[in-house]
Design a protein around this motif. Structure first.
Motif, mmCIF file in Angstrom:
data_model
loop_
_atom_site.group_PDB
_atom_site.id
_atom_site.type_symbol
_atom_site.label_atom_id
_atom_site.label_comp_id
_atom_site.label_asym_id
_atom_site.label_seq_id
_atom_site.Cartn_x
_atom_site.Cartn_y
_atom_site.Cartn_z
ATOM 1 N N ARG A 94 0.921 -1.208 -0.017
ATOM 2 C CA ARG A 94 0.185 0.019 -0.180
ATOM 3 C C ARG A 94 0.778 0.957 -0.208
ATOM 4 N N TYR A 95 2.148 1.130 0.329
ATOM 5 C CA TYR A 95 2.811 2.144 0.354
ATOM 6 C C TYR A 95 3.680 2.460 -1.243
ATOM 7 N N PRO A 96 4.073 3.991 -1.539
ATOM 8 C CA PRO A 96 4.703 3.965 -2.555
ATOM 9 C C PRO A 96 6.089 3.060 -2.606
ATOM 10 N N THR A 97 6.645 2.988 -3.652
ATOM 11 C CA THR A 97 7.855 2.172 -4.074
ATOM 12 C C THR A 97 9.052 2.358 -3.045
ATOM 13 N N TRP A 98 9.207 3.651 -2.890
ATOM 14 C CA TRP A 98 10.464 3.992 -2.136
ATOM 15 C C TRP A 98 10.128 3.793 -0.746
ATOM 16 N N LEU A 99 8.936 3.825 -0.079
ATOM 17 C CA LEU A 99 8.374 3.674 1.088
ATOM 18 C C LEU A 99 8.624 2.237 1.662
ATOM 19 N N GLU A 118 10.825 -2.563 4.376
ATOM 20 C CA GLU A 118 11.209 -3.762 4.308
ATOM 21 C C GLU A 118 12.614 -3.966 4.977
ATOM 22 N N ALA A 119 13.433 -2.848 5.088
ATOM 23 C CA ALA A 119 14.441 -2.853 5.916
ATOM 24 C C ALA A 119 14.753 -2.560 7.441
#
Length: 270
Positions: free
Chosen positions: A209-214, A219-220
């Protein structure tokens, strides 16, 4: 007279293994909490309340999500996230607030190091106790999931060991960071870091549901890896990618343990 002029000798005390040395501190903490068991139990209740209110309550309005191609009801989706969060909470509470009090005010570690015990014993003992606390919370929460019918795979038997990895990662790093804390006011930074982790680590909705960069940022983070691992085990959607979620807390915990030992040596032995 012979006793007066006898040479001074260093009392080494009874030699203990690394596990026995850490066990003395764990036993000490057990004796303390035996009288404050109500305080101990309260840390378990918070994720249970979230599960009942959001997982089951809000879940009546949401059909669910997919996990590795498997459709999962919303309550079953949220429950593993709360399981990982309970492990994190149990470990953090002891490795921050309690360690700070023992280090700065009770001077417990100074007293321990006046005996033949080492900073390694202190680090292992405190991290071990935090693991025990987080493990008890996680086991109790897993039983709640089982009673509510939220476990759908035999892989879930590995969820409790997985939460111990999560607890190890958070306890060791949190204890290391606590050695830099100057006053009780600094704990606001701990709370400020934990709240976003809890809310946005895919605990309540998918990271997609987040933008790709977020997504990359989330995930980190360590709790996200823990949530993913617990969710895959609880739903049986385990794959080779799950090994990443195993290796992450192991590496984080090992790094934190080394850092704790070095910080305690600098604070207490120099």
């Amino acid at each position: 007279m012979s006793s007066v002029f006898s040479p001074l000798v260093r009392v080494e005390g009874r030699r203990l293994s690394a596990m026995q040395g850490a066990g003395t501190l764990i036993h000490r903490n057990f004796l303390v909490y035996r009288r404050d068991w109500v305080v101990f139990v309260t840390g378990f209740l918070e994720p249970v309340f979230y599960l009942l209110s959001i997982g089951i309550g809000v879940g009546q309005l949401i059909p669910g999500f997919e996990v590795n191609g498997h459709h999962v009801a919303y309550a079953d989706y949220v429950a593993p996230g709360m399981l990982a969060a309970s492990a994190m909470n149990g470990a953090i509470f002891d490795a921050t607030f309690n360690v700070f009090f023992r280090l700065k005010y009770a001077k417990l570690y100074d007293q321990i190091l006046a005996t033949p015990r080492t900073v390694g014993d202190v680090a292992r003992g405190e991290i071990g106790w935090a693991l025990i606390r987080g493990g008890i919370y996680s086991t109790a929460f897993a039983l709640v999931m089982l009673v509510l019918g939220m476990i759908h795979s035999w892989w879930a038997l590995l969820a409790v060991p997985a939460t111990l990895l999560i607890g190890y990662a958070f306890a060791s790093v949190a204890m290391a960071l606590t050695t830099w804390i100057r006053s009780w006011q600094d704990f606001e930074y701990i709370t400020l870091a934990l709240m976003p982790l809890f809310l946005f680590s895919a605990t309540f909705f998918p990271v997609t549901r987040y933008p790709t960069w977020l997504q990359w940022v989330v995930e980190a983070t360590p709790l996200y890896r823990g949530v993913v691992l617990c969710r895959e085990l609880a739903t049986g959607a385990v794959g080779w990618g799950s090994l990443v979620s195993v290796a992450y807390p192991v590496a984080m915990g090992a790094l934190g343990t080394v850092l704790v030992r070095r910080r305690l040596e600098r604070l207490l032995l120099t």
